[in-house]
Design a protein around this motif. Sequence first.
Motif, PDB file in Angstrom:
ATOM      1  N   ILE A 262       0.869  -1.177   0.000  1.00 11.19           N
ATOM      2  CA  ILE A 262       0.000   0.000   0.000  1.00 11.19           C
ATOM      3  C   ILE A 262       0.901   1.220   0.000  1.00 11.19           C
ATOM      4  O   ILE A 262       1.665   1.448   0.947  1.00 11.19           O
ATOM      5  CB  ILE A 262      -0.915   0.033   1.238  1.00 11.19           C
ATOM      6  N   GLU A 263       0.874   1.974  -1.085  1.00 10.61           N
ATOM      7  CA  GLU A 263       1.693   3.180  -1.235  1.00 10.61           C
ATOM      8  C   GLU A 263       3.169   2.894  -0.951  1.00 10.61           C
ATOM      9  O   GLU A 263       3.844   3.634  -0.246  1.00 10.61           O
ATOM     10  CB  GLU A 263       1.176   4.290  -0.315  1.00 10.61           C
ATOM     11  N   GLY A 264       3.652   1.797  -1.504  1.00  8.57           N
ATOM     12  CA  GLY A 264       5.063   1.460  -1.393  1.00  8.57           C
ATOM     13  C   GLY A 264       5.476   0.801  -0.099  1.00  8.57           C
ATOM     14  O   GLY A 264       6.651   0.465   0.079  1.00  8.57           O
ATOM     15  N   GLN A 265       4.523   0.582   0.823  1.00  8.35           N
ATOM     16  CA  GLN A 265       4.841  -0.012   2.114  1.00  8.35           C
ATOM     17  C   GLN A 265       4.266  -1.421   2.209  1.00  8.35           C
ATOM     18  O   GLN A 265       3.198  -1.710   1.672  1.00  8.35           O
ATOM     19  CB  GLN A 265       4.286   0.846   3.258  1.00  8.35           C
ATOM     20  N   ARG A 266       4.986  -2.295   2.897  1.00  5.36           N
ATOM     21  CA  ARG A 266       4.542  -3.677   3.050  1.00  5.36           C
ATOM     22  C   ARG A 266       3.253  -3.741   3.852  1.00  5.36           C
ATOM     23  O   ARG A 266       3.074  -3.006   4.818  1.00  5.36           O
ATOM     24  CB  ARG A 266       5.617  -4.513   3.766  1.00  5.36           C
ATOM     25  N   VAL A 267       2.359  -4.620   3.460  1.00  4.14           N
ATOM     26  CA  VAL A 267       1.086  -4.817   4.157  1.00  4.14           C
ATOM     27  C   VAL A 267       1.297  -5.806   5.300  1.00  4.14           C
ATOM     28  O   VAL A 267       1.791  -6.907   5.094  1.00  4.14           O
ATOM     29  CB  VAL A 267       0.006  -5.343   3.191  1.00  4.14           C
ATOM     30  N   GLY A 268       0.912  -5.382   6.503  1.00  5.56           N
ATOM     31  CA  GLY A 268       1.097  -6.251   7.666  1.00  5.56           C
ATOM     32  C   GLY A 268      -0.072  -7.179   7.918  1.00  5.56           C
ATOM     33  O   GLY A 268       0.092  -8.282   8.426  1.00  5.56           O
ATOM     34  N   SER A 269      -1.275  -6.734   7.561  1.00  6.72           N
ATOM     35  CA  SER A 269      -2.475  -7.529   7.824  1.00  6.72           C
ATOM     36  C   SER A 269      -3.516  -7.280   6.737  1.00  6.72           C
ATOM     37  O   SER A 269      -3.660  -6.154   6.255  1.00  6.72           O
ATOM     38  CB  SER A 269      -3.062  -7.189   9.197  1.00  6.72           C
ATOM     39  N   ILE A 270      -4.233  -8.343   6.392  1.00  5.50           N
ATOM     40  CA  ILE A 270      -5.327  -8.218   5.413  1.00  5.50           C
ATOM     41  C   ILE A 270      -6.659  -8.585   6.058  1.00  5.50           C
ATOM     42  O   ILE A 270      -7.640  -8.803   5.358  1.00  5.50           O
ATOM     43  CB  ILE A 270      -5.079  -9.109   4.183  1.00  5.50           C
ATOM     44  N   LYS A 271      -6.692  -8.653   7.367  1.00  3.83           N
ATOM     45  CA  LYS A 271      -7.863  -9.142   8.079  1.00  3.83           C
ATOM     46  C   LYS A 271      -9.121  -8.335   7.752  1.00  3.83           C
ATOM     47  O   LYS A 271     -10.165  -8.902   7.405  1.00  3.83           O
ATOM     48  CB  LYS A 271      -7.603  -9.111   9.590  1.00  3.83           C
ATOM     49  N   THR A 272      -9.042  -7.019   7.867  1.00  7.06           N
ATOM     50  CA  THR A 272     -10.218  -6.177   7.633  1.00  7.06           C
ATOM     51  C   THR A 272     -10.623  -6.200   6.163  1.00  7.06           C
ATOM     52  O   THR A 272     -11.807  -6.354   5.829  1.00  7.06           O
ATOM     53  CB  THR A 272      -9.934  -4.735   8.065  1.00  7.06           C
ATOM     54  N   ALA A 273      -9.651  -6.046   5.273  1.00 10.52           N
ATOM     55  CA  ALA A 273      -9.951  -6.040   3.838  1.00 10.52           C
ATOM     56  C   ALA A 273     -10.543  -7.377   3.409  1.00 10.52           C
ATOM     57  O   ALA A 273     -11.463  -7.425   2.571  1.00 10.52           O
ATOM     58  CB  ALA A 273      -8.678  -5.743   3.041  1.00 10.52           C
ATOM     59  N   TRP A 274     -10.038  -8.465   3.973  1.00  8.63           N
ATOM     60  CA  TRP A 274     -10.551  -9.801   3.620  1.00  8.63           C
ATOM     61  C   TRP A 274     -12.011  -9.949   4.044  1.00  8.63           C
ATOM     62  O   TRP A 274     -12.842 -10.411   3.255  1.00  8.63           O
ATOM     63  CB  TRP A 274      -9.698 -10.876   4.276  1.00  8.63           C
ATOM     64  N   ALA A 275     -12.313  -9.575   5.278  1.00 10.61           N
ATOM     65  CA  ALA A 275     -13.695  -9.698   5.768  1.00 10.61           C
ATOM     66  C   ALA A 275     -14.652  -8.880   4.913  1.00 10.61           C
ATOM     67  O   ALA A 275     -15.767  -9.322   4.591  1.00 10.61           O
ATOM     68  CB  ALA A 275     -13.764  -9.254   7.223  1.00 10.61           C
ATOM     69  N   GLU A 280     -18.760  -8.500   0.503  1.00  6.97           N
ATOM     70  CA  GLU A 280     -19.157  -7.873  -0.756  1.00  6.97           C
ATOM     71  C   GLU A 280     -19.331  -8.904  -1.869  1.00  6.97           C
ATOM     72  O   GLU A 280     -20.205  -8.759  -2.735  1.00  6.97           O
ATOM     73  CB  GLU A 280     -18.115  -6.833  -1.170  1.00  6.97           C
ATOM     74  N   ALA A 281     -18.505  -9.944  -1.861  1.00  3.45           N
ATOM     75  CA  ALA A 281     -18.584 -10.970  -2.897  1.00  3.45           C
ATOM     76  C   ALA A 281     -19.786 -11.888  -2.712  1.00  3.45           C
ATOM     77  O   ALA A 281     -20.171 -12.609  -3.630  1.00  3.45           O
ATOM     78  CB  ALA A 281     -17.302 -11.794  -2.918  1.00  3.45           C
ATOM     79  N   GLN A 282     -20.347 -11.885  -1.497  1.00  8.29           N
ATOM     80  CA  GLN A 282     -21.516 -12.706  -1.170  1.00  8.29           C
ATOM     81  C   GLN A 282     -21.250 -14.186  -1.445  1.00  8.29           C
ATOM     82  O   GLN A 282     -22.033 -14.878  -2.110  1.00  8.29           O
ATOM     83  CB  GLN A 282     -22.740 -12.232  -1.958  1.00  8.29           C
ATOM     84  N   ILE A 283     -20.112 -14.663  -0.903  1.00 13.48           N
ATOM     85  CA  ILE A 283     -19.791 -16.087  -1.001  1.00 13.48           C
ATOM     86  C   ILE A 283     -19.745 -16.679   0.398  1.00 13.48           C
ATOM     87  O   ILE A 283     -19.745 -15.954   1.398  1.00 13.48           O
ATOM     88  CB  ILE A 283     -18.446 -16.319  -1.718  1.00 13.48           C
ATOM     89  N   ALA A 284     -19.715 -17.996   0.479  1.00  9.88           N
ATOM     90  CA  ALA A 284     -19.673 -18.680   1.774  1.00  9.88           C
ATOM     91  C   ALA A 284     -18.393 -18.304   2.513  1.00  9.88           C
ATOM     92  O   ALA A 284     -17.369 -18.001   1.895  1.00  9.88           O
ATOM     93  CB  ALA A 284     -19.745 -20.191   1.572  1.00  9.88           C
ATOM     94  N   PRO A 285     -18.436 -18.302   3.855  1.00 10.03           N
ATOM     95  CA  PRO A 285     -17.257 -17.927   4.644  1.00 10.03           C
ATOM     96  C   PRO A 285     -16.003 -18.703   4.228  1.00 10.03           C
ATOM     97  O   PRO A 285     -16.064 -19.898   3.927  1.00 10.03           O
ATOM     98  CB  PRO A 285     -17.675 -18.266   6.073  1.00 10.03           C
ATOM     99  N   ALA A 286     -14.892 -18.009   4.185  1.00  8.17           N
ATOM    100  CA  ALA A 286     -13.604 -18.606   3.837  1.00  8.17           C
ATOM    101  C   ALA A 286     -12.512 -17.793   4.496  1.00  8.17           C
ATOM    102  O   ALA A 286     -12.722 -16.645   4.894  1.00  8.17           O
ATOM    103  CB  ALA A 286     -13.414 -18.633   2.318  1.00  8.17           C
ATOM    104  N   THR A 287     -11.337 -18.385   4.641  1.00  6.12           N
ATOM    105  CA  THR A 287     -10.184 -17.696   5.213  1.00  6.12           C
ATOM    106  C   THR A 287      -9.127 -17.518   4.131  1.00  6.12           C
ATOM    107  O   THR A 287      -9.196 -18.166   3.070  1.00  6.12           O
ATOM    108  CB  THR A 287      -9.579 -18.512   6.371  1.00  6.12           C
ATOM    109  N   PRO A 288      -8.136 -16.667   4.355  1.00  8.07           N
ATOM    110  CA  PRO A 288      -7.059 -16.549   3.361  1.00  8.07           C
ATOM    111  C   PRO A 288      -6.393 -17.887   3.047  1.00  8.07           C
ATOM    112  O   PRO A 288      -5.951 -18.117   1.919  1.00  8.07           O
ATOM    113  CB  PRO A 288      -6.081 -15.571   4.036  1.00  8.07           C
TER     114      PRO A 288
END
Length: 343
Positions: A262-275, A280-288
Amino acid sequence: MPQHAKGPRLYRRKDTGVYLIRDTGRGDKSTGTRNLREAEAALSRYIAERDRPSGPATPEGMTVAEALCIYGEEHAPHVADPTRIAYGISALVPFWGDLPISAVTGETCRRYGITRNRATGTIRKELGILQAALNHCAREGYLLNPPLVAMPRKPEAKDRWLTRSEAAKLVWAAWRNPKAKHLARFILVALYTGTRKTAILKMRYIPNTEGGWVDTQTGMMTRRGEGQAETKKRTPAARLPRQLLAHLRRWEANGARYVVEIEGQRVGSIKTAWATAIKEAQIAPATPHSLRHSAITWAMQRGARPADVCGYFGVSIDTLQRVYWHHHPDYQQSAVEAMERKL
């Protein structure tokens, strides 16, 4: 009336400013530093060493906290992933810390699981660290007759994988969200290579010691950093599929430093974006981690050779046969043909 011993404490010399450790009946010991924070750390190490048993102790004579401390100091620094042990110890200490090792029984292990209130797999990992600590202390001569730690039953392997349609919906949900475009990149890399989340988030375009990197000239992915030892979570090098390689080259040409950033910096967590993307995709629950399952499942469904699947994804042949083999078109094929053949 005699004075009570004050116990180990810091004292600063007036002439040099160096901190000393004073302990009644043991004499002064220099910390070798004028920095208070460093001196406090030296005091902590001194107390841990002072209270450590000098000879083999019985399970009644050593606390679980002492065993975990020895294991953390002597063994953890020499493994590939010491933070995993550190997290496990921090979870174990609140419950087990003051208990003697003799209190490690089936009943207390089950009570720990109830008190911890985490997934069965997490409890097994933490209790596994406890068992490893006890075994280390016995092996190094600190402890006699270590008890066996009672483990909860191993959970069934998860078989949640995404269909091609679900994967497309997830990528699109991430890409159209201005705050989650980095997640779309993560999903593509995970689906094409089956690489684990942590390894992807540490991956760069140049060799580094913290994690792996991709070479867009040779089309190869190195999943672990320079000098990093291999672990049970296998991280073999892998060839990059042409579709993913095209994406990676475009991202690199646009100035990316990390594969997911994100803007040239390493992403530490995708938890919020994943949820958010799952919703939004309206698919069955899944994890990374479901993306890794999906990649291996798709490879098996398309008839990939088991040996190549093991080498590409870093999965053992035992896991492949137990979890994924039924997806392969050759699954039980000879048995079915035998049953269909006329006598």
